[in-house]
Design a protein around this motif. Structure first.
Motif, PDB file in Angstrom:
ATOM      1  N   GLU A 278       1.030  -1.242  -0.061  1.00 41.28           N
ATOM      2  CA  GLU A 278       0.030   0.033  -0.122  1.00 41.28           C
ATOM      3  C   GLU A 278       0.958   1.365   0.068  1.00 41.28           C
ATOM      4  OE1 GLU A 278      -2.555  -0.273   3.173  1.00 41.28           O
ATOM      5  OE2 GLU A 278      -3.681  -1.987   2.499  1.00 41.28           O
ATOM      6  N   ASP A 279       2.204   1.186   0.477  1.00 37.00           N
ATOM      7  CA  ASP A 279       2.977   2.421   0.260  1.00 37.00           C
ATOM      8  C   ASP A 279       3.549   2.662  -1.146  1.00 37.00           C
ATOM      9  OD1 ASP A 279       3.077   2.832   3.251  1.00 37.00           O
ATOM     10  OD2 ASP A 279       4.343   1.089   3.241  1.00 37.00           O
ATOM     11  N   ASP A 280       3.352   1.543  -1.998  1.00 39.65           N
ATOM     12  CA  ASP A 280       3.391   2.003  -3.262  1.00 39.65           C
ATOM     13  C   ASP A 280       5.029   2.504  -3.568  1.00 39.65           C
ATOM     14  OD1 ASP A 280       2.968   1.896  -6.189  1.00 39.65           O
ATOM     15  OD2 ASP A 280       1.881   3.912  -6.048  1.00 39.65           O
ATOM     16  N   ARG A 281       5.896   1.567  -3.116  1.00 42.92           N
ATOM     17  CA  ARG A 281       7.309   2.001  -3.540  1.00 42.92           C
ATOM     18  C   ARG A 281       7.508   1.591  -4.861  1.00 42.92           C
ATOM     19  NH1 ARG A 281       6.360   5.255  -0.473  1.00 42.92           N
ATOM     20  NH2 ARG A 281       6.901   6.587  -2.231  1.00 42.92           N
ATOM     21  N   ARG A 282       8.529   1.890  -5.423  1.00 42.78           N
ATOM     22  CA  ARG A 282       9.005   1.330  -6.619  1.00 42.78           C
ATOM     23  C   ARG A 282      10.626   0.959  -6.826  1.00 42.78           C
ATOM     24  NH1 ARG A 282       4.965   3.691 -10.306  1.00 42.78           N
ATOM     25  NH2 ARG A 282       2.955   4.351  -8.803  1.00 42.78           N
ATOM     26  N   ALA A 283      10.614  -0.463  -7.189  1.00 37.95           N
ATOM     27  CA  ALA A 283      11.777  -0.897  -7.727  1.00 37.95           C
ATOM     28  C   ALA A 283      13.098  -0.395  -6.522  1.00 37.95           C
ATOM     29  CB  ALA A 283      12.313  -0.495  -9.046  1.00 37.95           C
ATOM     30  N   LEU A 284      12.941  -1.171  -5.551  1.00 39.20           N
ATOM     31  CA  LEU A 284      13.876  -0.744  -4.111  1.00 39.20           C
ATOM     32  C   LEU A 284      15.231  -1.661  -4.694  1.00 39.20           C
ATOM     33  CD1 LEU A 284      11.227  -0.789  -1.370  1.00 39.20           C
ATOM     34  CD2 LEU A 284      12.403   1.023  -2.396  1.00 39.20           C
ATOM     35  N   HIS A 285      16.086  -1.123  -5.374  1.00 41.78           N
ATOM     36  CA  HIS A 285      17.255  -1.756  -6.059  1.00 41.78           C
ATOM     37  C   HIS A 285      18.536  -1.338  -5.324  1.00 41.78           C
ATOM     38  CE1 HIS A 285      19.718  -4.134  -8.681  1.00 41.78           C
ATOM     39  NE2 HIS A 285      18.673  -4.525  -9.468  1.00 41.78           N
ATOM     40  N   THR A 286      18.342  -0.604  -4.240  1.00 40.98           N
ATOM     41  CA  THR A 286      19.330  -0.480  -3.358  1.00 40.98           C
ATOM     42  C   THR A 286      18.974  -0.901  -1.933  1.00 40.98           C
ATOM     43  OG1 THR A 286      20.287   1.507  -4.218  1.00 40.98           O
ATOM     44  CG2 THR A 286      20.445   1.539  -1.907  1.00 40.98           C
ATOM     45  N   LEU A 287      20.078  -1.630  -1.274  1.00 43.55           N
ATOM     46  CA  LEU A 287      19.559  -2.203  -0.041  1.00 43.55           C
ATOM     47  C   LEU A 287      21.098  -2.095   0.760  1.00 43.55           C
ATOM     48  CD1 LEU A 287      17.446  -2.926   2.051  1.00 43.55           C
ATOM     49  CD2 LEU A 287      17.869  -5.139   1.412  1.00 43.55           C
ATOM     50  N   GLU A 288      21.245  -1.562   1.750  1.00 45.96           N
ATOM     51  CA  GLU A 288      22.604  -1.193   2.507  1.00 45.96           C
ATOM     52  C   GLU A 288      22.256  -1.304   4.007  1.00 45.96           C
ATOM     53  OE1 GLU A 288      26.312  -0.649   0.914  1.00 45.96           O
ATOM     54  OE2 GLU A 288      25.146  -2.228  -0.002  1.00 45.96           O
ATOM     55  N   LEU A 289      22.994  -1.434   4.592  1.00 46.39           N
ATOM     56  CA  LEU A 289      22.897  -1.561   6.226  1.00 46.39           C
ATOM     57  C   LEU A 289      24.130  -0.972   6.809  1.00 46.39           C
ATOM     58  CD1 LEU A 289      21.639  -4.954   7.260  1.00 46.39           C
ATOM     59  CD2 LEU A 289      20.359  -3.317   6.677  1.00 46.39           C
ATOM     60  N   ALA A 290      23.861   0.062   7.528  1.00 45.14           N
ATOM     61  CA  ALA A 290      24.991   0.917   8.166  1.00 45.14           C
ATOM     62  C   ALA A 290      24.740   1.837   9.174  1.00 45.14           C
ATOM     63  CB  ALA A 290      25.462   1.774   7.184  1.00 45.14           C
ATOM     64  N   ASP A 291      25.511   1.971  10.166  1.00 52.63           N
ATOM     65  CA  ASP A 291      25.230   2.843  11.545  1.00 52.63           C
ATOM     66  C   ASP A 291      25.369   4.367  10.940  1.00 52.63           C
ATOM     67  OD1 ASP A 291      24.865   4.167  13.672  1.00 52.63           O
ATOM     68  OD2 ASP A 291      26.666   3.446  14.683  1.00 52.63           O
ATOM     69  N   MET A 305      14.238   3.460  -7.860  1.00 53.13           N
ATOM     70  CA  MET A 305      14.947   3.531  -9.424  1.00 53.13           C
ATOM     71  C   MET A 305      14.187   4.567 -10.242  1.00 53.13           C
ATOM     72  SD  MET A 305      15.740  -0.546 -10.550  1.00 53.13           S
ATOM     73  CE  MET A 305      16.123  -0.162 -11.991  1.00 53.13           C
ATOM     74  N   GLU A 306      14.910   4.761 -11.328  1.00 55.24           N
ATOM     75  CA  GLU A 306      14.357   5.639 -12.195  1.00 55.24           C
ATOM     76  C   GLU A 306      13.846   4.451 -13.178  1.00 55.24           C
ATOM     77  OE1 GLU A 306      16.092   9.259 -13.772  1.00 55.24           O
ATOM     78  OE2 GLU A 306      16.756   9.672 -11.826  1.00 55.24           O
ATOM     79  N   ASN A 307      14.453   4.211 -14.819  1.00 57.31           N
ATOM     80  CA  ASN A 307      14.228   3.506 -15.596  1.00 57.31           C
ATOM     81  C   ASN A 307      12.742   3.240 -15.800  1.00 57.31           C
ATOM     82  OD1 ASN A 307      15.176   1.356 -17.419  1.00 57.31           O
ATOM     83  ND2 ASN A 307      14.650  -0.072 -15.829  1.00 57.31           N
ATOM     84  N   ASP A 308      11.994   4.279 -15.839  1.00 56.76           N
ATOM     85  CA  ASP A 308      10.760   4.113 -15.891  1.00 56.76           C
ATOM     86  C   ASP A 308       9.788   3.366 -14.967  1.00 56.76           C
ATOM     87  OD1 ASP A 308      10.545   5.992 -18.051  1.00 56.76           O
ATOM     88  OD2 ASP A 308      10.522   4.190 -19.550  1.00 56.76           O
ATOM     89  N   LYS A 309      10.540   2.943 -13.782  1.00 60.60           N
ATOM     90  CA  LYS A 309       9.835   2.517 -12.605  1.00 60.60           C
ATOM     91  C   LYS A 309       9.053   3.663 -11.889  1.00 60.60           C
ATOM     92  CE  LYS A 309      11.907  -1.381 -13.222  1.00 60.60           C
ATOM     93  NZ  LYS A 309      11.230  -2.830 -13.848  1.00 60.60           N
ATOM     94  N   THR A 310       9.733   4.665 -12.007  1.00 57.73           N
ATOM     95  CA  THR A 310       9.027   5.831 -11.452  1.00 57.73           C
ATOM     96  C   THR A 310       9.139   6.824 -12.790  1.00 57.73           C
ATOM     97  OG1 THR A 310      10.971   6.882 -10.738  1.00 57.73           O
ATOM     98  CG2 THR A 310       9.875   5.872  -9.124  1.00 57.73           C
ATOM     99  N   ASP A 311       8.222   7.817 -13.082  1.00 59.20           N
ATOM    100  CA  ASP A 311       8.154   8.543 -14.222  1.00 59.20           C
ATOM    101  C   ASP A 311       8.666   9.757 -14.012  1.00 59.20           C
ATOM    102  OD1 ASP A 311       6.182   9.826 -13.023  1.00 59.20           O
ATOM    103  OD2 ASP A 311       4.590   9.116 -13.940  1.00 59.20           O
TER     104      ASP A 311
END
Length: 384
Positions: A278-291, A305-311
């Motif tokens: 329901e949050d409607d995020r798009r293509a979460l192709h970054t995922l890192e863990l850090a303090d 992402m861009e790449n037409d995942k978002t317009d």
């Protein structure tokens, strides 16, 4: 997360825009091959990325932040780097090299120290992939004090390369074949000898600790119907003393989710959704863990992402940080300037000990915060 958490946005680079797959118009296309390390030994991390140069050829750019701004070094490879890449000291000279795949069957080691005469030199260390690896990681899988390379081809094989310092062709040990999707991490899940491998299709126990015997265990609850294209990171994100798996849906055009998975005694791990459909995020192709804020707890870094995942018009991409005090999760937008990211990395670009974030696009939207150009961006950590 501390209220004091603060970043400053820096534009690292913008380049000619080209959206087509190998199209005829000139430009940089399909930005992948991300590797981050202190390649030149100056105490600051550099960020490398490469891909296809339309209409033919490949490119690799290495970005180095100096007191005067950002320098770009061009490696000019004779191959077309694919998505997967990592950095590790392959030859034992004390300087990390880039290990990367291509749009094809080969795996390369690339000298990445811009101060060295050998800068940009590449050699083939393996030729036998179904297609270039989407996930590449360097880790001491067997606990012998030397790094191995874990490689995964999307929708195909998961393998480990040992003895990567040898002069000959690397020999893979097959962990699994025919694994749908992508998303891979390495961590000590079993609390046994060696390191285990975590994927969207389950985690693989390093049974003998030597990386020769692997046992698959369930991870994601099938009832979630999780998309097979994912990003995965592992760490103690809630400070309970146990490792959690964080997983995102990395290619969905809409309704992409992000969850924290906590281990159970048997069966799939318990899940907590930090981004629901329901949050409607798009293509979460970054995922890192850090303090990021220095409070001793890990935060989750992700970006759309861009790449037409978002317009870039009705839906614009954002960079996010998510953190918890052990009970309640907080979301915070780190960047909201219509600039998406793909495979961003946490690194220290200025050598001040605070983790920064650098990311680039896969392909730019026609409308974005960089006037439709490809772009590389840095969020420099200025938290006091």
């Amino acid at each position: 997360m501390r209220e004091a958490l603060q970043f400053e946005h820096e534009t690292v680079d913008t380049t000619i825009f080209n959206i087509s797959w190998g199209g005829e118009s000139p430009g940089y296309d399909a930005w992948g091959g991300v590797a981050a390390a202190d390649f030149d030994g100056d105490g600051r991390d550099e960020f490398a990325t490469g891909g296809r140069l339309s209409p033919d050829g490949g490119y690799y750019h290495l970005y180095d932040r100096t007191a005067d701004g950002w320098d770009r070094y061009e490696l000019e490879p004779d191959f077309r780097p694919g998505v997967g890449a990592t950095a590790t000291d392959v030859d034992g000279d004390g300087c990390p090299e880039i290990v990367c795949g291509e749009w094809g069957s080969r795996l390369f080691v690339v000298d990445a120290d811009p101060t060295a005469e050998s800068f940009g030199t590449a050699r083939v260390v393996y030729d036998g992939f179904e297609n270039g690896p989407h996930d590449l990681l360097a880790a001491d899988v067997d606990g012998d004090g030397e790094m191995e390379i874990v490689a995964r081809v999307k929708d195909h094989s998961l393998v480990v390369f040992d003895d990567i310092g040898s002069d000959g062709e690397w020999v893979p040990t097959v962990v699994a074949s025919g694994l749908d999707g992508d998303g891979t991490a390495v961590a000590d899940i079993s609390d046994g000898p060696g390191l285990d491998i975590v994927t969207n299709q389950g985690w693989f126990q390093n049974v003998d600790g030597e990386g020769t015997d692997w046992q698959q265990h369930p991870l994601v609850d099938p009832a979630l119907d999780w998309d097979h294209e994912t990003r995965i990171a592992v760490g103690d994100v809630d400070d309970d003393g146990d490792l959690e798996v964080v997983i995102s849906e990395s290619e969905l055009d809409a309704n992409a989710r992000l969850a924290v998975l906590s281990r159970t005694d048997t069966g799939p791990w318990e899940h907590r959704l930090l981004f629901d459909a329901e949050d409607d995020r798009r293509a979460l192709h970054t995922l890192e863990l850090a303090d990021l804020d220095g409070d001793g707890r890990l935060e989750v870094v992700t970006a759309e992402m861009e790449n037409d995942k978002t317009d870039g018009e009705s839906v614009t991409p954002r960079w996010w940080c998510l953190g918890t005090d052990g009970e309640t999760w907080e979301r915070r937008v780190l960047l909201d300037e219509n600039l998406g990211s793909h495979c961003a990395r946490v690194l220290d670009v200025d050598g001040d000990g605070r983790p920064d974030i650098v990311g680039k696009v896969w392909r730019a939207n026609d409308r974005n915060g960089a006037d439709g150009l490809n772009h590389v961006d840095c969020l420099r950590n200025v938290t006091e």
